[in-house]
Design an enzyme around this catalytic site. Structure first.
Site, PDB file in Angstrom:
ATOM      1  N   ILE A  12      -4.927  63.217 -57.848  1.00  0.00           N
ATOM      2  CA  ILE A  12      -6.332  63.625 -58.019  1.00  0.00           C
ATOM      3  C   ILE A  12      -6.961  63.902 -56.654  1.00  0.00           C
ATOM      4  CG2 ILE A  12      -8.543  63.051 -59.096  1.00  0.00           C
ATOM      5  CD1 ILE A  12      -7.011  61.047 -60.876  1.00  0.00           C
ATOM      6  N   ASP A  31      -4.343  59.093 -45.739  1.00  0.00           N
ATOM      7  CA  ASP A  31      -3.425  58.590 -46.766  1.00  0.00           C
ATOM      8  C   ASP A  31      -2.285  57.885 -46.035  1.00  0.00           C
ATOM      9  OD1 ASP A  31      -2.781  59.900 -49.953  1.00  0.00           O
ATOM     10  OD2 ASP A  31      -1.384  58.526 -48.966  1.00  0.00           O
ATOM     11  N   LEU A  33       0.661  57.551 -47.406  1.00  0.00           N
ATOM     12  CA  LEU A  33       1.861  58.160 -47.993  1.00  0.00           C
ATOM     13  C   LEU A  33       2.754  57.124 -48.676  1.00  0.00           C
ATOM     14  CD1 LEU A  33       2.779  60.816 -45.231  1.00  0.00           C
ATOM     15  CD2 LEU A  33       1.375  61.122 -47.283  1.00  0.00           C
ATOM     16  N   PHE A  80     -10.184  57.408 -52.983  1.00  0.00           N
ATOM     17  CA  PHE A  80      -9.166  57.358 -54.051  1.00  0.00           C
ATOM     18  C   PHE A  80      -8.102  56.305 -53.769  1.00  0.00           C
ATOM     19  CE2 PHE A  80     -10.497  61.836 -54.189  1.00  0.00           C
ATOM     20  CZ  PHE A  80     -10.682  62.032 -55.549  1.00  0.00           C
ATOM     21  N   LYS A  84      -1.830  52.857 -58.970  1.00  0.00           N
ATOM     22  CA  LYS A  84      -2.402  53.229 -60.271  1.00  0.00           C
ATOM     23  C   LYS A  84      -1.479  53.017 -61.464  1.00  0.00           C
ATOM     24  CE  LYS A  84      -0.944  57.998 -60.180  1.00  0.00           C
ATOM     25  NZ  LYS A  84      -1.240  59.377 -60.450  1.00  0.00           N
ATOM     26  N   SER A 124     -12.044  54.289 -63.384  1.00  0.00           N
ATOM     27  CA  SER A 124     -11.235  54.684 -64.537  1.00  0.00           C
ATOM     28  C   SER A 124     -11.873  54.167 -65.818  1.00  0.00           C
ATOM     29  CB  SER A 124      -9.843  54.067 -64.383  1.00  0.00           C
ATOM     30  OG  SER A 124      -9.127  54.120 -65.599  1.00  0.00           O
ATOM     31  N   TYR A 148      -4.238  46.184 -63.359  1.00  0.00           N
ATOM     32  CA  TYR A 148      -4.738  47.416 -62.724  1.00  0.00           C
ATOM     33  C   TYR A 148      -6.218  47.611 -63.068  1.00  0.00           C
ATOM     34  CZ  TYR A 148      -5.868  52.377 -62.532  1.00  0.00           C
ATOM     35  OH  TYR A 148      -6.520  53.559 -62.334  1.00  0.00           O
ATOM     36  N   LYS A 152      -9.918  47.717 -60.756  1.00  0.00           N
ATOM     37  CA  LYS A 152     -10.996  48.728 -60.780  1.00  0.00           C
ATOM     38  C   LYS A 152     -12.347  48.042 -61.025  1.00  0.00           C
ATOM     39  CE  LYS A 152      -8.784  52.471 -59.815  1.00  0.00           C
ATOM     40  NZ  LYS A 152      -9.001  53.154 -58.525  1.00  0.00           N
ATOM     41  N   ASP A 296      -1.384  48.974 -74.656  1.00  0.00           N
ATOM     42  CA  ASP A 296      -2.065  50.239 -74.985  1.00  0.00           C
ATOM     43  C   ASP A 296      -3.233  50.000 -75.925  1.00  0.00           C
ATOM     44  OD1 ASP A 296      -0.821  52.166 -73.511  1.00  0.00           O
ATOM     45  OD2 ASP A 296       0.485  52.889 -75.122  1.00  0.00           O
TER      46      ASP A 296
HETATM   47  N1  UFG Z   1       2.504  57.745 -74.229  1.00  0.00           N
HETATM   48  C1  UFG Z   1       3.609  57.980 -75.009  1.00  0.00           C
HETATM   49  N2  UFG Z   1       4.812  58.156 -74.377  1.00  0.00           N
HETATM   50  C2  UFG Z   1       4.943  58.109 -73.035  1.00  0.00           C
HETATM   51  C3  UFG Z   1       3.796  57.883 -72.236  1.00  0.00           C
HETATM   52  C4  UFG Z   1       2.580  57.692 -72.874  1.00  0.00           C
HETATM   53  O1  UFG Z   1       3.522  58.008 -76.231  1.00  0.00           O
HETATM   54  O2  UFG Z   1       6.070  58.261 -72.522  1.00  0.00           O
HETATM   55  C5  UFG Z   1       1.209  57.571 -74.902  1.00  0.00           C
HETATM   56  C6  UFG Z   1       0.562  56.245 -74.590  1.00  0.00           C
HETATM   57  O3  UFG Z   1       1.050  55.239 -75.434  1.00  0.00           O
HETATM   58  C7  UFG Z   1      -0.914  56.573 -74.803  1.00  0.00           C
HETATM   59  C8  UFG Z   1      -1.013  58.051 -74.389  1.00  0.00           C
HETATM   60  O4  UFG Z   1       0.317  58.552 -74.445  1.00  0.00           O
HETATM   61  O5  UFG Z   1      -1.234  56.463 -76.147  1.00  0.00           O
HETATM   62  C9  UFG Z   1      -1.526  58.235 -72.982  1.00  0.00           C
HETATM   63  O6  UFG Z   1      -0.752  57.417 -72.117  1.00  0.00           O
HETATM   64  P1  UFG Z   1      -0.798  57.557 -70.549  1.00  0.00           P
HETATM   65  O7  UFG Z   1       0.139  56.559 -69.976  1.00  0.00           O
HETATM   66  O8  UFG Z   1      -0.654  58.982 -70.147  1.00  0.00           O
HETATM   67  O9  UFG Z   1      -2.307  57.183 -70.216  1.00  0.00           O
HETATM   68  P2  UFG Z   1      -3.077  55.832 -70.574  1.00  0.00           P
HETATM   69  O10 UFG Z   1      -4.217  56.243 -71.429  1.00  0.00           O
HETATM   70  O11 UFG Z   1      -2.233  54.753 -71.050  1.00  0.00           O
HETATM   71  O12 UFG Z   1      -3.460  55.417 -69.122  1.00  0.00           O
HETATM   72  C10 UFG Z   1      -4.504  56.012 -68.496  1.00  0.00           C
HETATM   73  C11 UFG Z   1      -4.305  55.968 -66.993  1.00  0.00           C
HETATM   74  C12 UFG Z   1      -4.375  54.580 -66.500  1.00  0.00           C
HETATM   75  C13 UFG Z   1      -5.533  53.842 -67.071  1.00  0.00           C
HETATM   76  C14 UFG Z   1      -5.554  53.942 -68.576  1.00  0.00           C
HETATM   77  C15 UFG Z   1      -6.744  53.319 -69.229  1.00  0.00           C
HETATM   78  O13 UFG Z   1      -3.068  56.538 -66.638  1.00  0.00           O
HETATM   79  O14 UFG Z   1      -4.507  54.649 -65.105  1.00  0.00           O
HETATM   80  O15 UFG Z   1      -5.617  55.308 -68.906  1.00  0.00           O
HETATM   81  O16 UFG Z   1      -6.593  53.299 -70.612  1.00  0.00           O
HETATM   82  F1  UFG Z   1      -5.482  52.538 -66.766  1.00  0.00           F
END
Ligand code: UFG
Length: 339
Positions: A12, A31, A33, A80, A84, A124, A148, A152, A296
């Site tokens: 981002i 950064d 890195l 940033f 994460k 977030s 995490y 935040k 989740d």
């Molecule tokens: N998902 C899958 N398969 C995968 C990866 C993700 O089905 O391989 C699903 C997850 O279960 C979720 C959705 O896709 O339902 C989104 O998942 P992400 O990991 O892309 O994103 P999240 O919503 O879990 O996480 C994001 C940010 C985090 C933050 C979080 C807060 O990446 O930094 O939102 O809810 F903490």
């Protein structure tokens, strides 16, 4: 005068650095890195200017940040720099706390020492935990579901306390789920190791780096049983930071510490995203519904009204545009920046 972007080599941060440059600002990137590539800095320079200042340093290092503020006559900061990964934070809560809160404390200490007062902070929607009502507004209850998220919340609290004692005006931008890439296809998301997030994983399946996508959970109380998120284009998100800095610089703008959601206001399920990606890519994305992923949440999307009111910002790009742009990046860089 200039804007300092800490973590500007990250996903981002790098897109925001480009958006700030395009909006006419002098950008300085800092950064360490630790979770990004020097090739991202090269890409950033090729999209902005070849001599864009880059400082390799830890944002927790008050002296390095302070020197950067002074050397480049910085008068505003977008912070940033942070780890994460939700799963990373579960295996190393102390390291996540030390890095994320330490970097925020370092940036604030340096700003205070150099009389820099305007700060935009990368927060977030994770601070809302599992919401009991959607869409979430900035007044919705706060509560982390993982370490995490706790970092935040701790950073937000630190910044609110600093703003209270004066000398700092802060916008806490609570991002929903950023997806996509710069339209050039030369700047994008390059996760180290196996991606945790949905779209990076899905794109790696599409280019053959992973076999199939596991859809985590088919038994949620949603129309198709998969979980719902508010996906927004990373360029919309980047432009949200420009709008936030403009608001802070405006004499009538927000003072003190204010949280603002950056999302589209629309939720899509995991299976919606898989279907849209298959359409955009022009071939089915192999996937299989498996059990839920620990930690989740079922559903979340933003009420974006405050961002529209306060920043004059709203997301304009569609889910298809996010996926078209992400796919372009993935095709041009199937193995990320350094391949
Ligand atoms: N998902 C899958 N398969 C995968 C990866 C993700 O089905 O391989 C699903 C997850 O279960 C979720 C959705 O896709 O339902 C989104 O998942 P992400 O990991 O892309 O994103 P999240 O919503 O879990 O996480 C994001 C940010 C985090 C933050 C979080 C807060 O990446 O930094 O939102 O809810 F903490």
């Amino acid at each position: 005068m200039a804007v300092l972007v800490t973590g500007g080599a990250g996903y981002i941060g790098s897109h925001t650095a480009v958006a700030l440059h395009d909006a006419g600002r002098q950008v300085v990137v800092l950064d360490d890195l630790s979770n990004s590539s020097p090739a991202a800095v090269d890409a950033l320079r090729s999209l902005t200017r070849p001599d864009l200042p880059f400082v390799e340093a830890d944002a927790a290092d008050v002296d390095s940040v302070g020197r950067t503020l002074a050397d480049h006559r910085v008068d505003e900061v977008v912070h940033f720099a942070a780890f994460k990964s939700v799963s990373g934070s579960i295996s190393d809560p102390e390291g996540y706390h030390r890095n994320n809160v330490g970097c925020t404390a370092g940036v604030v200490a340096a700003m205070r020492a150099h009389g820099v007062s305007r700060l935009v902070f990368s927060s977030s929607c994770t601070v809302y935990g599992e919401p009991n009502h959607v869409p979430v507004t900035e007044a919705s209850p706060i509560g982390a579901t993982n370490p995490y998220g706790a970092t935040k919340i701790a950073c937000e609290e630190l910044l609110a306390a600093e703003a209270d004692v004066g000398g700092l005006d802060v916008l806490l931008l609570r991002y929903f789920n950023p997806v996509g890439s710069h339209p050039s296809g030369d700047l994008g998301e390059d996760p180290q190791g196996v991606p945790d997030n949905l779209v990076p994983y899905l794109m790696q399946v599409a280019v053959g780096r992973q076999e199939r996508l596991a859809v985590f959970g088919g038994d949620y109380d949603t129309p198709d049983g998969s979980a719902i998120r508010d996906y927004l284009h990373v360029m919309d998100l980047a432009e949200g930071h420009v709008a936030a800095l403009n608001a802070l610089a405006d004499g009538d703008g927000p003072t003190g510490c204010t949280a603002v959601n950056l999302g589209t206001g629309t939720g899509y399920s995991v299976l919606d995203v898989v279907a849209a990606a298959s359409r955009v890519i022009g071939q089915p994305v192999p996937h299989e519904v498996v059990g839920r992923r620990a930690g989740d949440i079922e559903r979340i999307w933003a009420d974006p009204a405050l961002a529209i009111d306060l920043l004059g910002w709203r997301a304009t790009r569609s889910l298809d545009e996010m996926l078209v742009d992400h796919w372009r990046w993935q095709q041009r860089h199937p193995n990320g920046y350094e391949a």
